[in-house]
Motif scaffolding. Structure first.
Motif, short mmCIF file in Angstrom:
data_model
loop_
_atom_site.label_atom_id
_atom_site.label_comp_id
_atom_site.label_asym_id
_atom_site.label_seq_id
_atom_site.Cartn_x
_atom_site.Cartn_y
_atom_site.Cartn_z
N LYS A 166 -13.82 -81.47 -89.87
CA LYS A 166 -14.89 -81.54 -89.45
C LYS A 166 -16.20 -80.64 -89.33
O LYS A 166 -17.75 -81.25 -88.91
CB LYS A 166 -14.60 -82.89 -87.97
CG LYS A 166 -14.10 -83.78 -87.74
CD LYS A 166 -14.71 -84.97 -88.80
CE LYS A 166 -13.54 -86.05 -88.84
NZ LYS A 166 -14.44 -87.03 -89.04
N THR A 190 -5.04 -84.61 -82.11
CA THR A 190 -6.19 -84.66 -82.63
C THR A 190 -6.67 -85.77 -83.32
O THR A 190 -7.68 -85.96 -83.59
CB THR A 190 -5.77 -83.52 -83.29
OG1 THR A 190 -4.62 -83.96 -84.82
CG2 THR A 190 -5.06 -82.19 -82.35
N MET A 247 -8.31 -88.84 -80.96
CA MET A 247 -9.90 -86.98 -80.65
C MET A 247 -10.84 -87.88 -81.78
O MET A 247 -11.80 -88.32 -82.12
CB MET A 247 -9.77 -86.17 -80.15
CG MET A 247 -8.27 -86.02 -79.00
SD MET A 247 -8.91 -84.01 -78.13
CE MET A 247 -7.93 -82.70 -79.74
N ASP A 248 -10.13 -87.04 -82.58
CA ASP A 248 -10.94 -87.75 -84.26
C ASP A 248 -11.15 -88.83 -84.63
O ASP A 248 -12.80 -89.16 -84.49
CB ASP A 248 -10.01 -87.34 -85.51
CG ASP A 248 -11.09 -86.93 -86.47
OD1 ASP A 248 -12.11 -87.32 -86.97
OD2 ASP A 248 -10.25 -86.49 -87.87
N PHE A 288 -14.36 -89.58 -80.61
CA PHE A 288 -15.57 -89.46 -80.82
C PHE A 288 -15.56 -88.50 -82.08
O PHE A 288 -17.12 -87.68 -82.31
CB PHE A 288 -15.23 -87.84 -79.44
CG PHE A 288 -13.68 -88.65 -79.12
CD1 PHE A 288 -15.31 -89.09 -77.65
CD2 PHE A 288 -13.32 -87.48 -77.96
CE1 PHE A 288 -14.74 -89.88 -76.70
CE2 PHE A 288 -13.13 -88.35 -77.15
CZ PHE A 288 -13.36 -89.22 -75.89
N TYR A 289 -15.52 -88.39 -82.91
CA TYR A 289 -16.10 -87.46 -84.57
C TYR A 289 -16.12 -88.31 -85.39
O TYR A 289 -16.31 -87.76 -86.67
CB TYR A 289 -15.36 -86.23 -84.77
CG TYR A 289 -14.94 -85.65 -82.82
CD1 TYR A 289 -16.19 -84.52 -82.70
CD2 TYR A 289 -13.61 -85.22 -82.17
CE1 TYR A 289 -15.80 -83.61 -81.64
CE2 TYR A 289 -13.93 -84.85 -81.09
CZ TYR A 289 -15.10 -83.44 -81.23
OH TYR A 289 -14.97 -83.03 -80.10
N SER A 290 -15.86 -89.31 -85.65
CA SER A 290 -16.18 -89.78 -87.06
C SER A 290 -16.62 -91.16 -86.62
O SER A 290 -16.98 -91.86 -85.44
CB SER A 290 -14.31 -91.09 -87.38
OG SER A 290 -13.89 -89.79 -87.96
N ALA A 349 -2.14 -79.11 -79.40
CA ALA A 349 -3.69 -79.57 -79.09
C ALA A 349 -3.34 -79.99 -77.27
O ALA A 349 -4.65 -79.72 -76.86
CB ALA A 349 -4.01 -80.68 -79.72
N LEU A 392 -10.47 -79.59 -84.85
CA LEU A 392 -10.32 -80.42 -86.10
C LEU A 392 -11.62 -79.78 -86.96
O LEU A 392 -12.80 -80.04 -87.53
CB LEU A 392 -11.69 -81.85 -85.56
CG LEU A 392 -10.67 -82.76 -84.64
CD1 LEU A 392 -12.06 -83.38 -83.41
CD2 LEU A 392 -9.73 -83.14 -85.30
N TYR A 421 -17.08 -80.90 -75.91
CA TYR A 421 -16.99 -81.54 -77.35
C TYR A 421 -17.34 -80.83 -78.49
O TYR A 421 -16.66 -80.70 -79.47
CB TYR A 421 -18.75 -82.27 -77.30
CG TYR A 421 -18.47 -83.35 -78.67
CD1 TYR A 421 -17.81 -84.41 -78.47
CD2 TYR A 421 -19.36 -83.26 -79.66
CE1 TYR A 421 -18.03 -85.39 -79.71
CE2 TYR A 421 -19.77 -83.67 -80.35
CZ TYR A 421 -19.15 -85.01 -80.52
OH TYR A 421 -19.35 -85.62 -82.17
N PRO A 443 -21.15 -87.19 -76.47
CA PRO A 443 -20.24 -85.46 -76.30
C PRO A 443 -20.44 -85.05 -74.08
O PRO A 443 -19.99 -84.02 -74.50
CB PRO A 443 -21.30 -84.57 -76.94
CG PRO A 443 -21.60 -85.32 -78.01
CD PRO A 443 -22.25 -87.09 -77.59
#
Lengths: 292, 292
Positions: free
Chosen positions: B36, A201, A204-205, A208-210, B200, B33, B25, A21
């Protein structure tokens, strides 16, 4: 055959998974907003261990200085093998197994450490900037060496070393690090920069987010090919040991198996066609001196 | 008329312009997202002074705890005025000037501090959670008060105060804070969530990587309307002073001028139709007791 020395002066860095992050602001700029940065070379590799970032000096400035960013101790240059004369655009990409004998093995013989980064289009051989004279000397008999300056490919200035070294005796290079192969299957793909905003998106998912790739996503490659991975290294490999890429790529070259090769801050990774994975692991284990 | 008390428990926070990389972040997760995060209410307002974030408890957890995040000292609830019976979907949006007399003025009369957040679709009146009994008591004569619980709109439990207060004598409320009006023209727009991925990178650029709106962008509203802003406040307004929204919205209501009203951590902002800006500023200056 031409060897192009690219003009990017690269840093290799690592970010722990839980610290990402702190770096998202800069990484999103580098990955998705190219008009906002002078960066021209950027790579991000996520593994279960860490994120490895390879970025030029201009891009490195986009990242915050932080104790959470581990940076390899040298500046690296990227080399590119181009078959045939002329510009990049007319050149054919060359698999890492194809440069095993002509580039990887000779550099290993001279104890020059390399860091490999295969992409869909090409393979970058990263060498320490301070090793460049030895690199060009080692490879000048096989390659026309060209340098990219301000985007133009020009003849490299003479980097010859006055004390030429003796060609070492070629030796067998057994695989010395532990190997592992996860069950995952990989797709190698390429994206037109113009289509990047449409999938931003999504990417990015994933980035950084998965944890791992979202299961509802299915990227399909034009060829339908899937790849499996061999990870090289039990303990982190570091940057000083020479010959690791050679140990892996020479047996692959001998068997004419195409491969992508991706070095990260801690480990090396070879991607080989799914149908070759058993044979590859067997061949590498034989080279390790395991039972055969 | 119905007053809906939404179920989100909101935090109001501020991030300095230069500290936004620390929060990108979490903010990107909240903005782009939604699958999420459990967050259901999120607002980000950029001004020359700071970023103001309004977010529910679930979304607040996505932001790092940091000395660079200033958080208002209370939990806030969002109120929504709905004309006619039934669900949100059949309700009509109501401009902030339309609720000036029925909501804003009575709350000001009772010394209840409010924080306004207009959107394209609706206007949220934020009040401190601890003030809710006073709010419902004050507004119960004019409104049917409903509460949203688990997404369902139900009759609010009796929140009546045993010691009913005396209806205060209505007083004139002069504008007491300095006003300013930048030359910028604003477009107020709304976006279908399904189209968010397509824009985005554009929005991230505007939100985090640009000083002001990129000049090559032109958002066009369906109506073609453009708005101009009146900023209220010389020194930061704080959260305790009551009646500021009333001071501005009552003259607008008297003149029947539509307005969006956006409170931020430091200042309040009214957006009025471009063609009304001179009249609005004149009327507000008169109310300030300036020369007329």
């Amino acid at each position: 055959m031409e060897l192009h020395i690219l003009e990017h002066r690269l840093q290799v860095a690592s970010v722990a998974k839980e610290s990402i992050p702190l770096f998202t602001y800069g990484l999103i700029k580098l990955a998705f907003l190219s008009s906002k940065t002078r960066c021209k070379f950027f790579s991000l590799t996520e593994t279960p261990e860490d994120y490895t970032i390879i970025v030029d000096e201009e891009g490195f400035l986009e990242l915050p200085s932080s104790e959470h960013l581990s940076v390899a101790d040298a500046t690296w240059l990227a080399l590119n093998v181009v078959s045939g004369g002329g510009s990049f655009s007319s050149s054919q990409p060359i698999g890492v197994t194809k440069i095993a004998k002509s580039v990887i093995a000779p550099l290993a013989d001279q104890n020059i450490s390399v860091f490999m980064l295969s992409t869909y289009q090409t393979d970058f051989i990263l060498v320490r900037e301070r090793d460049l004279p030895f690199v060009t000397h080692t490879l000048s008999s096989e390659f026309t060496i060209l340098r990219v300056v301000n985007g133009e490919t020009v003849a490299a200035e003479n980097l010859s070393i006055t004390n030429g070294f003796v060609k070492p005796k070629m030796v067998k290079r057994p695989v010395i690090h532990p190997l592992s192969s996860p069950s995952n299957r990989f797709c190698v793909t390429s994206l037109d920069p113009d289509t990047l905003p449409a999938v931003a998106t999504l990417l990015m998912d994933v980035m950084f987010y998965s944890n791992g790739f979202p299961s509802h996503l299915l990227f399909t490659s034009a060829s339908g090919e899937l790849w499996k991975m061999v990870r090289i290294g039990g303990q982190p490999l570091g940057f000083d040991e020479c010959g690791i890429v050679a140990q892996i790529s020479e047996p692959l070259a001998a068997a004419d198996i195409p491969a992508y090769y991706i070095s990260t801050f801690k480990f090396d990774h070879a991607l080989v066609p799914e149908e070759n994975i058993s044979g590859v692991i067997h061949a590498l284990k034989v080279s390790q001196g395991g039972k055969h």
